[in-house]
Every structure is written in structure tokens, then in C-alpha cells.
Design a protein around this motif. Structure first.
Motif, short mmCIF file in Angstrom:
data_model
loop_
_atom_site.label_atom_id
_atom_site.label_comp_id
_atom_site.label_asym_id
_atom_site.label_seq_id
_atom_site.Cartn_x
_atom_site.Cartn_y
_atom_site.Cartn_z
N ILE A 156 3.40 5.30 -7.24
CA ILE A 156 3.96 6.66 -7.27
C ILE A 156 4.69 7.00 -5.98
CG2 ILE A 156 2.28 7.53 -8.95
CD1 ILE A 156 0.74 8.76 -6.60
N ASN A 157 4.34 6.31 -4.87
CA ASN A 157 5.00 6.58 -3.60
C ASN A 157 6.42 6.03 -3.54
OD1 ASN A 157 1.83 6.16 -2.86
ND2 ASN A 157 2.75 7.80 -1.65
N LEU A 158 6.78 5.18 -4.50
CA LEU A 158 8.16 4.68 -4.56
C LEU A 158 9.13 5.78 -5.01
CD1 LEU A 158 7.56 1.22 -6.28
CD2 LEU A 158 8.16 1.60 -3.88
N GLN A 159 8.59 6.79 -5.68
CA GLN A 159 9.39 7.90 -6.19
C GLN A 159 10.54 7.40 -7.07
OE1 GLN A 159 10.43 10.75 -3.12
NE2 GLN A 159 8.51 10.34 -2.01
N ALA A 160 10.23 6.41 -7.89
CA ALA A 160 11.25 5.80 -8.76
C ALA A 160 11.18 6.45 -10.13
CB ALA A 160 11.03 4.29 -8.84
N ASP B 132 0.85 -1.19 0.00
CA ASP B 132 0.00 0.00 0.00
C ASP B 132 0.89 1.23 0.00
OD1 ASP B 132 1.04 0.01 2.55
OD2 ASP B 132 -0.84 -0.56 3.53
N ALA B 133 0.28 2.38 0.14
CA ALA B 133 1.03 3.63 0.07
C ALA B 133 2.10 3.71 1.15
CB ALA B 133 0.07 4.81 0.16
N ALA B 134 1.76 3.25 2.35
CA ALA B 134 2.73 3.33 3.45
C ALA B 134 3.94 2.44 3.18
CB ALA B 134 2.05 2.91 4.75
N ALA B 135 3.68 1.21 2.67
CA ALA B 135 4.80 0.30 2.38
C ALA B 135 5.68 0.87 1.27
CB ALA B 135 4.26 -1.07 1.99
N ALA B 136 5.05 1.44 0.25
CA ALA B 136 5.81 2.01 -0.86
C ALA B 136 6.65 3.19 -0.38
CB ALA B 136 4.88 2.43 -1.98
N THR B 137 6.09 4.01 0.48
CA THR B 137 6.83 5.16 1.01
C THR B 137 8.06 4.70 1.79
OG1 THR B 137 4.80 6.46 1.12
CG2 THR B 137 6.66 7.21 2.47
N SER B 138 7.91 3.61 2.53
CA SER B 138 9.04 3.11 3.31
C SER B 138 10.16 2.58 2.43
CB SER B 138 8.57 2.01 4.28
OG SER B 138 8.19 0.84 3.56
N LEU B 139 9.81 2.19 1.18
CA LEU B 139 10.83 1.68 0.24
C LEU B 139 11.44 2.77 -0.62
CD1 LEU B 139 8.94 -1.50 -1.07
CD2 LEU B 139 10.95 -1.50 0.41
N ALA B 140 10.88 3.96 -0.56
CA ALA B 140 11.26 5.01 -1.50
C ALA B 140 12.74 5.34 -1.47
CB ALA B 140 10.43 6.27 -1.23
N SER B 141 13.34 5.33 -0.29
CA SER B 141 14.76 5.71 -0.20
C SER B 141 15.67 4.73 -0.94
CB SER B 141 15.17 5.78 1.27
OG SER B 141 15.02 4.52 1.90
N ARG B 142 15.19 3.52 -1.16
CA ARG B 142 16.00 2.51 -1.85
C ARG B 142 15.75 2.50 -3.36
NH1 ARG B 142 14.29 0.51 3.05
NH2 ARG B 142 15.81 -0.68 4.30
N CYS B 143 14.72 3.17 -3.82
CA CYS B 143 14.24 2.96 -5.19
C CYS B 143 14.58 4.09 -6.15
CB CYS B 143 12.72 2.76 -5.16
SG CYS B 143 12.20 1.25 -4.33
N ARG B 144 15.49 4.96 -5.78
CA ARG B 144 15.76 6.08 -6.69
C ARG B 144 16.38 5.64 -8.01
NH1 ARG B 144 19.64 6.87 -2.56
NH2 ARG B 144 21.81 6.62 -3.25
N ASP B 145 17.07 4.48 -8.02
CA ASP B 145 17.66 3.95 -9.25
C ASP B 145 16.89 2.74 -9.79
OD1 ASP B 145 19.67 5.85 -9.29
OD2 ASP B 145 21.02 4.63 -8.07
N LEU B 146 15.67 2.53 -9.29
CA LEU B 146 14.88 1.37 -9.71
C LEU B 146 14.60 1.43 -11.20
CD1 LEU B 146 13.34 -1.14 -8.65
CD2 LEU B 146 11.32 0.32 -8.42
N GLN B 147 14.86 0.31 -11.90
CA GLN B 147 14.68 0.23 -13.34
C GLN B 147 13.46 -0.58 -13.75
OE1 GLN B 147 16.91 1.75 -15.72
NE2 GLN B 147 17.43 2.78 -13.79
N LYS B 148 13.20 -1.66 -13.02
CA LYS B 148 12.14 -2.59 -13.44
C LYS B 148 11.25 -2.92 -12.26
CE LYS B 148 11.41 -7.09 -15.69
NZ LYS B 148 12.06 -8.26 -16.32
N LEU B 149 9.93 -2.85 -12.47
CA LEU B 149 8.97 -3.08 -11.39
C LEU B 149 7.88 -4.02 -11.87
CD1 LEU B 149 7.74 -2.28 -8.59
CD2 LEU B 149 6.49 -0.48 -9.82
N ARG B 150 7.56 -5.01 -11.03
CA ARG B 150 6.41 -5.88 -11.27
C ARG B 150 5.48 -5.77 -10.08
NH1 ARG B 150 7.95 -11.70 -13.69
NH2 ARG B 150 5.81 -11.48 -14.40
N PHE B 151 4.19 -5.67 -10.33
CA PHE B 151 3.24 -5.52 -9.24
C PHE B 151 1.99 -6.34 -9.54
CE2 PHE B 151 1.79 -2.40 -12.30
CZ PHE B 151 0.41 -2.43 -12.17
#
Length: 916
Positions: free
Chosen positions: A116-120, A87-106
């Protein structure tokens, strides 16, 4: 990274992995033990890269240094959220790690909203499934926040709430888009497609799959497209396609699978398109039904892939080297060291569209495809399962799991298809995938193994290849989807008696019990599979003790008490029934009864609206009623009323439910108080109805219950009043079951041995006066058929020999011809044995013979309860009565011979050391 490491290249599956070569001085202490705190940073990072996200997080929590290393961006370039609730809270907690994220599956709308809360901002690939509830607004926001997006795939399930407006938003925001594949959009309008043509100059791969309609003219404007799929799309105007798509200058691959394309359209596409190289047309009925088109192999140098073509041979023709084995075309290409970029693009696209179409075809399971699946479809799926594309691997494994299933409701599979997979090496491939570190592959591979293992030959192969250990290990996964499919595999494998011990030895029993506690909330699928596997395992004596020893009784009772899902309740009740089915061989029957809330829960489940739940709950109560304390506790929990109500409600239900309802009443009726309550509460009428059933198991069990009830004179009269005599007479004379005939005869004997006469004078209802008039006729009918029943076990030659000889052999011959093997499992009370002894003195010669015949069955050496019955006979002074019956001049020959045999049985037990 300050520590010096030497690097070497190795392979993990299909990937090259850069592993550090570590100097021993860095990691070993003085005793030669690994000191993990001294591992080089590069080594720790590589270790993290081999783990799934959950294990990575656990390892990061061990120390501050590893926490820092575990959050480095280089470890967060690919993220698979499908197994997790995001959810939004979980994604926000991951955001600091995802600035260079290239590929996402959901998976699912909630995860889509949270992206959008991943800020990737650097995301280049997004792939989602279970997209039915994703809206235009969500997709538009995702596109707006990820301008660098190059690949967007949503499917294979339908995107029902996405319209052309969202497609247009993607086109306006994502100018770098190279690949767009969307499934199940209702209508793809021209404005949206033209926006893609104008704003996405690099768009080379387009898929509008399973859509209701598309704008064919607008698609002709996407000049950059090289690969186009409209598979499963309806209402395609092929005349428009021929006018506009043949002008696409770069179109090399076109997928029209599962559409209504006609032969003429295919021929004209081949002749008019200069760039087209491959046309995939799987499961296109208009093509397959045209014999002349099927036989035509001249396609103007183009490659046609269809169910009636040799797909491997066709794909092999794309390569210059045609000397290699055609069936290994995909594997040969994957292992080729010299790469051709354009050919690689075609092959990657072919793998994707083939895996997608084969899965869709397997799901719809159209008739007439057996030859295709056996000749090339199964092997094609196995080849695709070895792709370097993870999504292709998963869909191929899912395809294998699906195409073997004939009837999902009854877990029926096609044996020929399953064994084809086995012969082509599929079991080893699937097990290797199941050992992958990728949880998506683990889940789909485990699902395929589970479905294939319904076939006994495949199940044997899975066990021999080490599959039980692999599945038991996967059942411990923290990923619910993986654990669910692994539990399903153990469920199917545990059907085979030869696999139960191996599952227990692999730790499978404890893993399954732990799953019930781990997923007690929100894991209905895993709970049903775990309970189902435990139910199968509990049928084995040793495994049932293992289930109990690791907390299985408490786990299953908890499910029966608290879970509201029919499938889970059914399997939990079945497991408790099997745990309680081992009688004196272990203490599980008593243990289940003593577990808090167990009996109350099972009684409650007999009132379920679901027949399967009621059947298994009644079966559990039947087994539990063999324990004296359980029997009374069930009655105290309202079991009599509930089971009588169940019996009255299932006159049109399955034989299985009727048998168990009758069986539970039979078990409770061993107690005279319960027997009286069953008669008083209306249990006689449904049991008589069951006795009329054509199903052997049903009428046999009903006969047993009526035999018990008939011991009480009031119940005996109720049976007469409710029309039970004709039903029992019919059973006594006509059933193919010896046990049903035997117990029907005993019930009739109880009813007419004289004890009912006093009750009949008073009656049990206001109508009894008129009904007692027919008692004499009913008695004559009953005695006539009891006599006929006994005579069917009377070999006159053997009887004549026994009458003139006291040799043991003569009596043994009579015993063997009269013996009913199943009767050895019946256990009588002292009162019942006493009643048969009294019956030996009855004036009726038929009842004397019936009593002697019954006592013969109950005392035959080797019978389960023979010693118990002999003891009761001794206590009742039976030997004297038996000797008198054997010597009586007026007694029928059958009664005298049977009495002599019972006396011999008593003597045998008295001299048997085990009896003494």
C-alpha cells in the motif's frame, strides 16, 4: 524528448521491443569513441528498459539527466519485488515512480504489508508467493487500495491465514476483477463466493487450489466464469458439482487435477455441460486405477487431459490445422501470426494450470509416474518453458528442477529423467533462460541446471554448451536467489574432475569466494553452496592454489568461525580439509594453519551436535596435522582433548565420522607429547573400538593411530589393559586391507619388543597387577600372528631362488610379492626408524623379520618418503646391522632376504642422482 530518432522493431526473447535507430553523429566524438552523454533520451529509456531494477538504479546514479529519465513512469509499469527486501520504507521510496504501475509481483508477508505504500492506485495485476503469513487484514487493505485490480494470484504455497472474510473483501472492493487464483485457503464459504458472483461481473478465471473445502453450490452462481480450477482441493462434493456446475453457461475449462474425482462424475460432466470443452484431471487416482475408464476414448467431443492420455495430441485437437506435429502444439500456437482470442484464452489457461499441476506432482513425487515423465511429462515442461507467460516459464523450470530429484537430502536424481531432458534439447533451453534479463527466470533456470548436473552426462552437456561461463556470471549477480542457484550449479559441476579447471578459468573461484563476503549475513543458502563448490574445487591442486590466491582461506575460516548454520559449517570445514590435503605440492596446509582463528574454530566444530560438521572438522584437523607447526598448534588449542572426546562420543556414528576422528588422533599422535596426552586422556579405548569396526577405512585408520600410540611404552600397556591385543590380532589376520594388517602387526611389534616390560612392572592403573599376569599370553598371541602375517607375503619359490642367488632379478621378485603400495605414503621419524634398526637385533626371530619387512616397505624406490627413510637409516648406522641380519645363521630366511632387499634399496638411493 527533443532529439530525433528513427525507430525499428526487433525481438528480445518473445517480446517485440521498440529500439531507436541512432544517427552516429549524435554519439561518436571526433575520435570515434561513444559519447554516452549525447545519446538520445529515447535511447537511454530503451537501455533502462533492458535492465533489472538494481542495474537501472545504478545507471540512474551516473548523472542528473539519467536520474530523471530512470524514474519516468513508462519504465515502472511492471515491478518484481521478489528478489528484494521490501518493507514500508523501501516501498515509500519507490512511490514516486509507481503512479502508473500496472503489474506487481512480490514475495512474503513483509512485502505484502508494504504494497500500500507504493501508492500504485492503477495496479491491475498482483501476484504473490510465500504467502503463508499473509493475513486477512493485509489482503483486505490491498484490495481496498487497488480498486482497479483485474488479476489477483497468491500461491502456489498455502495461504494458511487467509479466510473467506478476505475473499469477500476482495469481491466488494475490486469490481473489475477478471482473474482470482488463491492457494491453500482452509475453507471458501458460500458468502464469499456469492459476493464474487454479485460484485465481479467480469470474473472469468477462478482458482481455489489446494483448499480444504469449497462451497460447490455457490460456485455454480458465478455465471461469468469461463475457467475454474479446484486442483488439489479436498472434500469436494461431486454430487453437488454435477447439480450446479453443469449449468454454468460459459464454463469452457475445468481443472480437477489431484482430486478424488471419480469416473462417473467425469462422464456426467461431459454429458451434461454444454459449454465445457476441456477437463484437466492430472494425477487423479480414482480415474487412473479404473481400467475401463482409461481405455474409453469417447468423451462426447470434450477434451480430457490426464496422465494416461496423450496431452499433446489432445491439445492439438483444439486447433483446426491438425497437420502440424502434435508434440510442438504449444510452440506452434505461440508462433502463430493469426490469433483466435477465445483459443488464446484457453491455451494461456492450459499453460498455467499444467505448469502448476506438474510442479505440484513433481514435488509430491508419487510412485509409478516414470513412464509419464519419460514419454511426455519432461517434454511438456520444456514446451511450457518457452511460454510467453513469465510465471509459466518459471514454474516449468522449477518443475524440471524438481521432477528429477529422488532424494533431496542425499542429492540423488533419476538419471533416466535427467537424460530425457538433455535429449529433448532442455539444456540449451535452460541456458538461454539463464541468460534472460529477468532475474526470476535466471534463478529457476539455474536451479534446474544445478539439479540436472548431478548426472555426469548432463554435466558434460552443460559444460559443452557454455553453461559454466553462464553460471559463473550468474554467481556474480547482486540478486541473492540467482547467486545461490548459480553457486549450486557450480557446486554440482565441480564434482567432475574435468570441470574444475573450466570453472576456475571462467572466474568461478573468485566469484564463489566473493559470494561468501557479499552474503556473510542472512545468506545461509548461498553460503553453503559457495563453500560446497569451493570444497570440491579445493580438492584439485591447481584450483586449491587459486582458492587461496583470491582470499578463499580467509573467507572459509571466517565462515567456520562465525556462521552458526550446520550446513555452512560443514562445507566450510570440508573446504579447509581439502585445501590442506595437498601435502608438499603447495603451501595451503601451512596457510590454513596460520590463518587467525582457523585451528581454534575447527577444534570448536568437533563439538558440534551435527555429525556432518564434526566429521569435516575432524577431517580438516587430520590433514592439517601433517604440518609440524599445525600439529602442535592444534594441541595447544585443545585439539587432543576435543578429539578424544569426539572419538569417545561417536561409537554409534557413521563410519565417515569414526574414520576422521581416528585419523585426526593418528595425525596428532606423531608427536610423542601428543601421543602421551591422547593415552592419558582416554584415547586408547575408542581407538580399540574403531579397530574392531567392520568398515575397512575405520579399522585401517584406527590401526595407524594405535601403531603411533604403541611407540610409547605407557600407551602400549594401556592398549594391552584395554583389550587391544585381540583387536589388533584380529586385524592382523583378518582385515581385507593390507595396510590395516601391516600397521596392526607393527603396533603389536612395538608393544612386545621389550620396552613395555619395565612400565608393566609399575603399571598405569590400580588394576595393573592383575592385568600383567596375562602379558606372556598376549605376547605369544601377538608374535604368532605377526609371523603369520609376514608369511602371507612370502612366496617360498621366490625366497628359495633369492637364497641361492645374488642376481637382482631374484630379489626383485620377492620385493614385488611383498610390496604394500600404500605403505609408501607412510613417513616415519628418526626415532621410529631407529627402533626398527634395534629390533633387527631382537632375540625374537619374528620381530627381526617384522623389522626387516617394515624397512623394506619404507625404502622401496619410488615411495613418497623413501629417500627420507634412507637418510635416517644411514644416520642410524643401519647398513652394518642389516648386513649382520642378512648373514645371521640363526635368523629366519624371511628376515635375511628382507634385510638384503633393504640393503639393495639403500644402495639404489645412494647411486640415484636425485638422492644425491
Amino acid at each position: 524528448m527533443s532529439r530525433k530518432v528513427r525507430r525499428r522493431l526487433t525481438r528480445r526473447g518473445k517480446e517485440k521491443v521498440d529500439y531507436p535507430d541512432i544517427e552516429e553523429s549524435f554519439v561518436l566524438d571526433d575520435k570515434g569513441v561513444v559519447d554516452w552523454t549525447k545519446l538520445p533520451d529515447d535511447t537511454v529509456i530503451q537501455l533502462f528498459s533492458c535492465l533489472n531494477y538494481r542495474d537501472r538504479a545504478s545507471l540512474s546514479s551516473t548523472c542528473r539527466t539519467w536520474r530523471t529519465l530512470g524514474s519516468l513512469p513508462c519504465l515502472w509499469q511492471v515491478l518484481d519485488l521478489r528478489p528484494h527486501k521490501c518493507d514500508a520504507a523501501a516501498a515509500t521510496s519507490l512511490a514516486s515512480r509507481c503512479r502508473d504501475l500496472q503489474k506487481l509481483r512480490f514475495r512474503g508477508a513483509e512485502s505484502a504489508d508494504a504494497i500500500i505504500n507504493l501508492q500504485a492506485r492503477s495496479l491491475s495485476e498482483i501476484s504473490g508467493d510465500y504467502c503463508r503469513k499473509i493475513s486477512d487484514a493485509t489482503l483486505s487493505v490491498i484490495a481496498a487500495r487497488h480498486e482497479k485490480l483485474e488479476s489477483l494470484q497468491l500461491g502456489p504455497d498455502f495461504c494458511e491465514r487467509i479466510s473467506s472474510d478476505a475473499v469477500k473483501a476482495v469481491a466488494l472492493c475490486c469490481s473489475h476483477l477478471r482473474k482470482l487464483r488463491l492457494s491453500g485457503i482452509r475453507e471458501v464459504e458460500g458468502d464469499a463466493i456469492n459476493a464474487l458472483a454479485r460484485n465481479c461481473p467480469n470474473l472469468i478465471d477462478v482458482g481455489f487450489i489446494d483448499c480444504l473445502s469449497i462451497d460447490e453450490i455457490a460456485l455454480g452462481n458465478v455465471l461469468s466464469v469461463r475457467f475454474l480450477s479446484v486442483a488439489g482441493t479436498t472434500s469436494v462434493k461431486w454430487s453437488m458439482v454435477l447439480q450446479h456446475w453443469n449449468k454454468l453457461p460459459n464454463l469452457g475449462g475445468l481443472d480437477v487435477s489431484r482430486t478424488d474425482i471419480i469416473p462417473n462424475a467425469v462422464s456426467r460432466l461431459f454429458s451434461s455441460s454444454q459449454s465445457l470443452k476441456v477437463l484437466c484431471a492430472l494425477n487423479c487416482p480414482a480415474l487412473e486405477e479404473d481400467a475401463s475408464f482409461v481405455s474409453n476414448t469417447n468423451h462426447r467431443g470434450k477434451l480430457l487431459l490426464a496422465l494416461f492420455t496423450d496431452i499433446f495430441k489432445g491439445v492439438a485437437s483444439l486447433f483446426a490445422d491438425t497437420t502440424k506435429q502434435e508434440r510442438n502444439t504449444f510452440l506452434n500456437w505461440q508462433n502463430t501470426t493469426t490469433k483466435d482470442k477465445k483459443l488464446d484464452e484457453i491455451m494461456n489457461w492450459l499453460e498455467w494450470i499444467l505448469s502448476h499441476s506438474l510442479l505440484r506432482i513433481a514435488e509430491s513425487n508419487p510412485q509409478g509416474l516414470d513412464n509419464f515423465w519419460l514419454s511426455q511429462g519432461a517434454y511438456l515442461l520444456l514446451s511450457l518453458m518457452q511460454s510467453t507467460q513469465e510465471e509459466v516459464q518459471e514454474r516449468a523450470a522449477t518443475g524440471l528442477a524438481t521432477f528429477v530429484v529422488i532424494d533431496d537430502e542425499n542429492a540423488s536424481i533419476d538419471g533416466g529423467r535427467a537424460e530425457t531432458v538433455m535429449r529433448d534439447g532442455g539444456i540449451r533451453l535452460l541456458l538461454n533462460l539463464a541468460k534472460s534479463w529477468r532475474e526470476g527466470l535466471q534463478s529457476e533456470a539455474a536451479k534446474a541446471i544445478a539439479n540436472l548436473s548431478v548426472n555426469t552426462n548432463v554435466a558434460k552437456a552443460v559444460a559443452e554448451e557454455g553453461g559454466i561461463d553462464i553460471l559463473a556470471n550468474l554467481a556474480r549477480s547482486m540478486n541473492r536467489l540467482v547467486a545461490e542457484e548459480a553457486a549450486g550449479g557450480l557446486w554440482n559441476l565441480s564434482v567432475g574432475e574435468e570441470h574444475k579447471g573450466a570453472i576456475a578459468q571462467a572466474g568461478g573461484v573468485k566469484a564463489l569466494v566473493d559470494l561468501i563476503f557479499k552474503w556473510s549475513n542472512g545468506g545461509e543458502g548461498v553460503l553453503e553452496r559457495a563453500a560446497g563448490a569451493l570444497a570440491n574445487l579445493a580438492a584439485d591442486d591447481k584450483c586449491s592454489m587459486e582458492v587461496a590466491s583470491v582470499g578463499g582461506v580467509h573467507a572459509l575460516v571466517t565462515l567456520a568461525r562465525t556462521c552458526k548454520v550446520d550446513g555452512v559449517q560443514e562445507q566450510a570445514a570440508r573446504a579447509l580439509a581439502n585445501l590442506a590435503a595437498h601435502g608438499d605440492s603447495n603451501s595451503n596446509n601451512a596457510a590454513v594453519g596460520q590463518e587467525a582463528g582457523a585451528l581454534e574454530a575447527l577444534v570448536q566444530l568437533t563439538q558440534s551436535p551435527h555429525d556432518g560438521v564434526r566429521q569435516e572438522a575432524a577431517g580438516a584437523l587430520w590433514n592439517l596435522s601433517f604440518d609440524d607447526r599445525n600439529r602442535e598448534a592444534i594441541a595447544a588449542a585443545g585439539g587432543v582433548e576435543a578429539l578424544v572426546a569426539l572419538a569417545n562420543s561417536c561409537s554409534n556414528s557413521s563410519p565417515g565420522l569414526q574414520e576422521r576422528a581416528a585419523g585426526a588422533l593418528w595425525g596428532l599422535s606423531v608427536s610423542e607429547a601428543n601421543s602421551i596426552a591422547i593415552g592419558r586422556d582416554g584415547g586408547v579405548a575408542p581407538l580399540i573400538a574403531f579397530a574392531r569396526s567392520d568398515a575397512e577405512d575405520v579399522h585401517e585408520t584406527a590401526a595407524g593411530a594405535l601403531w603411533n600410540l604403541a611407540f610409547n611404552p605407557g600407551n602400549a600397556l594401556r592398549i594391552v589393559e584395554e583389550g587391544g591385543v585381540p583387536a589388533l590380532v584380529h586385524l592382523c589376520s583378518s582385515s581385507v586391507s593390507k595396510m590395516a594388517r601391516f600397521m596392526a602387526a607393527l603396533a603389536l611389534a612395538y608393544m612386545f619388543d621389550g620396552r613395555m616390560d619395565e612400565v608393566a612392572l609399575v603399571g598405569t592403573s590400580s588394576e595393573s597387577t592383575s592385568k600383567t599376569v596375562s602379558l606372556d599370553g598376549a605376547r605369544r598371541m601377538a608374535l604368532k600372528h605377526i609371523e603369520a602375517f609376514i608369511l602371507t607375503f612370502s612366496d617360498q619359490q621366490a625366497f628359495s631362488a633369492a637364497a641361492v642367488s645374488s642376481a637382482p632379478a631374484a630379489l626383485s621378485q620377492v620385493t614385488e610379492s611383498a610390496r604394500i603400495l600404500e605403505a609408501g605414503h607412510l613417513r616415519c621419524s628418526g626415532a621410529e626408524i631407529g627402533r626398527f634398526v634395534v629390533m633387527l637385533r631382537n632375540p625374537s626371530s619374528v620381530l627381526k623379520a617384522c623389522a626387516a619387512f617394515a624397512l623394506l616397505q619404507f625404502t622401496i624406490p619410488g615411495g613418497r618418503h623413501a629417500a627420507h627413510h634412507v637418510s635416517l637409516l644411514q644416520n642410524a648406522g643401519a647398513p652394518r646391522v642389516l648386513r649382520a641380519a642378512a648373514a645371521a645363521a640363526t635368523a629366519p630366511l624371511e628376515a635375511k632376504i628382507f634385510a638384503r632387499i633393504v640393503l639393495r634399496n639403500l644402495e639404489h638411493h645412494q647411486t640415484d642422482p636425485s638422492f644425491l
